[in-house]
Design an enzyme around this catalytic site. Structure first.
Site, PDB file in Angstrom:
ATOM      1  N   ARG A 187       0.960 -53.608   1.433  1.00  0.00           N
ATOM      2  CA  ARG A 187      -0.322 -53.101   1.948  1.00  0.00           C
ATOM      3  C   ARG A 187      -1.168 -54.230   2.532  1.00  0.00           C
ATOM      4  O   ARG A 187      -1.956 -54.017   3.444  1.00  0.00           O
ATOM      5  CB  ARG A 187      -1.089 -52.382   0.852  1.00  0.00           C
ATOM      6  CG  ARG A 187      -0.514 -50.998   0.614  1.00  0.00           C
ATOM      7  CD  ARG A 187      -1.408 -50.168  -0.252  1.00  0.00           C
ATOM      8  NE  ARG A 187      -0.988 -48.786  -0.200  1.00  0.00           N
ATOM      9  CZ  ARG A 187      -1.224 -47.903  -1.157  1.00  0.00           C
ATOM     10  NH1 ARG A 187      -1.876 -48.248  -2.240  1.00  0.00           N
ATOM     11  NH2 ARG A 187      -0.819 -46.659  -1.016  1.00  0.00           N
TER      12      ARG A 187
ATOM     13  N   LYS B 114       8.286 -32.823  -7.721  1.00  0.00           N
ATOM     14  CA  LYS B 114       7.892 -31.432  -7.938  1.00  0.00           C
ATOM     15  C   LYS B 114       7.699 -30.641  -6.657  1.00  0.00           C
ATOM     16  O   LYS B 114       7.144 -31.138  -5.684  1.00  0.00           O
ATOM     17  CB  LYS B 114       6.569 -31.401  -8.705  1.00  0.00           C
ATOM     18  CG  LYS B 114       6.715 -31.798 -10.167  1.00  0.00           C
ATOM     19  CD  LYS B 114       5.418 -32.251 -10.654  1.00  0.00           C
ATOM     20  CE  LYS B 114       4.784 -31.671 -11.832  1.00  0.00           C
ATOM     21  NZ  LYS B 114       3.348 -32.005 -11.790  1.00  0.00           N
TER      22      LYS B 114
ATOM     23  N   GLY C 123       4.222 -42.399  -1.833  1.00  0.00           N
ATOM     24  CA  GLY C 123       4.196 -43.633  -2.610  1.00  0.00           C
ATOM     25  C   GLY C 123       5.589 -44.093  -3.008  1.00  0.00           C
ATOM     26  O   GLY C 123       6.011 -45.217  -2.701  1.00  0.00           O
TER      27      GLY C 123
ATOM     28  N   GLY D  44      -0.908 -40.030  -1.040  1.00  0.00           N
ATOM     29  CA  GLY D  44      -1.689 -38.796  -0.932  1.00  0.00           C
ATOM     30  C   GLY D  44      -2.169 -38.531   0.489  1.00  0.00           C
ATOM     31  O   GLY D  44      -2.151 -37.390   0.957  1.00  0.00           O
TER      32      GLY D  44
END
Ligand code: ADP
Ligand code: MG
Length: 395
Positions: free
Chosen positions: A37, A198, A352, A375
Site C-alpha cells: 500500500r 462466504k 484483501g 471492502g
C-alpha cells in the site's frame, strides 16, 4: 474518469494534503510486513515532489478507537516510505494542533511530512466537521489517493473536501479507471472468478455482475453452498444454509439469461484445515461425509482455464482455496499463473485476501490491475458509488 486529478490542478509551491491508505500489517515488534500500500502511493507522492509541492500525508492504521495506542504510531511506516522514496519523511506526533501547524507551515517545496495516525482521534471516524476543518487548515489543496478507504465516510476522506479543492491522486485514478472499464465497457467474453469464504459477503457483487458477465467460475468456500444447492453432499465444507435458496435462484436466473455458472468438478478434501494434514482430490460426487473441501481440484483448474482462455475481460475476487496453507493453495496459484500468461485480456482482481494471495505468488505484476481495495473493491463491484470519490471535483 470524470473526476479531477492532481494533474488537473496547479500544485507547485502549495501545501498538498494527501489522504493515503498506509493501513499496512505490522509484526508484533512493529515491522511493516507488507509494504504494497505504501508502494502504491509512490506515483502520486513523486508527482507532487517533481511538481514542487509540499506533501502532507495522512492515514489511519489499525483500530486504535480514538485513543493514542503507541504500537499504532506511524514511525515504522514513515521509515519504510522514506526508504522507498529515498528522501526524508518527517513523522509528526499528532495530526492536528499547534505543533503540527508549526511544522507544516515551515515546510519547503519537496518536503514530505506524515501526520500521526488519524484514528487516534475519535472525530476521524465520526466525520466530525470541526476535526475535518482542522485537518483541512494544514493544506491548500486536498488529494485523495486512498482508494482502499473510499467506501468509508471519515473526516479525512469526506469531511475535508468541504473545505479544500479536492482531487484524486494517481492511484485513485488508476483504480477508478480499471474498475469502471470492466463494469461499464467490458470486452466480451467477460468471465468472473469468484471464491473466498462466504456467499453472503458477495451477494451484491454477484447480483451486479449478473447482467454483465458471460460466465461465473465459482470456487473457494462459497462453492459448497452452490454445490449443496444442486444436491451434492459436501461433508463438513463451509456452507451457508440460509443462502441455499439464493444460490438456487441465482443459478436459475443465470440459466434463463444464458450465463454459465461453472462449479468445481473435483475438490481437495481434508479432515482438518491445518498445515500437514492429510488431503486428497475427490470428484464432487465423492466428498467424504466427515471431511472439508479446501481447494479446487486439477480437473476444475483445467475447466476454469479453458473458460478463461476464451475471455477478453476477467474480474476476480476471492481465493479459490485456503491459500494461506501451502498444500491448499494450488488451485488459486494455478489460476493466477494462468491468467498472468493470457494476452490481450483485461484482468482485474481485488479483495484483501485475493490481493495478498496474488502478491504471494508474484502474479500481481502479470495481471492488468490488482486493486489495493478490499471492502472498497467489493462496493465498487456491487455498483455502488463510493462516498470519498463522490466528493471529489468533476473535471
Ligand atoms: P477477499 O478478502 O479477497 O474478498 P474473502 O475474505 O471472501 O476474500 O475470503 C478469503 C478467505 O477465504 C481466505 O482466508 C481463504 O482461506 C478462505 N477460503 C477459500 N476457500 C475456502 C474453503 N474451501 N473453505 C474455507 N475457507 C476458504
Ligand atoms: Mg477478506
Amino acid at each position: 474518469m470524470s473526476k479531477k486529478t492532481v494533474r488537473d490542478i496547479d500544485v507547485s509551491h502549495k501545501r498538498v494534503l494527501v489522504r493515503v491508505d498506509f493501513n499496512v500489517p505490522l509484526s508484533p515488534d512493529g515491522k511493516v510486513l507488507d509494504d504494497f500500500r505504501i508502494r502504491a502511493a509512490l506515483p502520486t507522492i513523486n508527482y507532487l515532489i517533481e511538481n514542487n509541492a509540499k506533501v502532507i500525508l495522512m492515514t489511519h492504521l489499525g483500530r486504535p478507537k480514538g485513543r493514542v495506542v503507541p504500537n499504532l504510531r506511524l514511525d515504522p511506516v514513515a521509515k519504510v516510505l522514506s526508504e522507498l522514496i529515498n528522501r526524508p519523511v518527517k513523522k509528526l506526533d499528532d495530526c492536528i494542533g499547534e505543533e503540527v501547524k508549526k511544522e507544516v507551515f515551515s515546510m519547503k517545496d519537496g518536503d514530505i511530512v506524515l501526520l500521526e495516525n488519524l484514528r487516534f482521534h475519535k472525530e476521524e471516524k465520526e466525520n466530525n466537521p470541526e476535526f475535518a476543518r482542522e485537518l483541512a487548515s494544514l493544506g491548500e489543496v486536498y488529494v485523495d489517493d486512498a482508494f482502499a478507504t473510499a467506501h468509508r465516510i471519515a473526516a479525512s476522506t469526506v469531511g475535508v473536501a468541504s473545505y479544500l479543492p479536492a482531487v484524486a491522486g494517481l492511484l485513485m485514478e488508476k483504480e477508478i479507471n480499471a474498475l469502471t472499464k470492466v463494469l461499464t465497457a467490458p470486452e466480451h467474453p467477460f468471465v468472473a472468478v469468484l471464491g473466498g469464504a462466504k456467499v453472503s459477503d458477495k451477494i451484491g457483487v454477484i447480483q451486479n455482475l449478473m447482467n454483465k458477465v458471460d460466465a461465473f467460475l465459482i470456487g473457494g468456500g462459497m462453492c459448497f453452498t452452490f454445490l449443496k444447492a444442486k444436491g451434492y453432499k459436501i461433508g463438513y465444507s463451509l456452507c451457508e444454509d440460509e443462502k441455499l435458496s439464493f444460490a438456487q435462484e441465482l443459478m436459475k436466473e443465470a440459466k434463463e439469461k444464458g450465463i454459465k455458472v461453472i462449479l468445481p468438478a473435483d475438490v481437495v478434501v481434508t479432515p482438518e484445515i491445518k498445515e500437514g494434514a492429510p488431503s486428497k482430490v475427490v470428484d464432487i460426487e465423492e466428498i467424504p461425509g466427515d471431511e472439508i473441501g479446501v481447494d479446487i481440484g486439477p480437473k476444475t483448474v483445467e475447466i476454469f482455464k479453458n473458460e478463461l482462455s476464451k475471455a477478453k475481460t476477467i474480474v476476480w475476487n476471492g481465493p479459490l482455496g485456503v491459500f494461506e496453507i501451502k498444500q491448499f493453495a494450488k488451485g488459486t496459484y494455478d489460476i493466477a499463473e494462468f491468467i498472468g500468461t493470457l494476452e490481450g485480456v483485461t484482468a482485474v482482481a481485488g479483495g484483501g485476501e485475493t490481493a495478498a494471495a496474488l502478491r504471494r505468488f508474484g502474479a500481481d505484476k502479470k495481471i492488468t490491475h490488482v486493486s489495493t481495495g478490499g471492502g472498497a473493491f467489493l462496493k465498487f463491484l456491487e455498483g455502488h458509488s463510493l462516498p470519498a470519490i463522490d466528493v471529489l471535483e468533476e473535471k
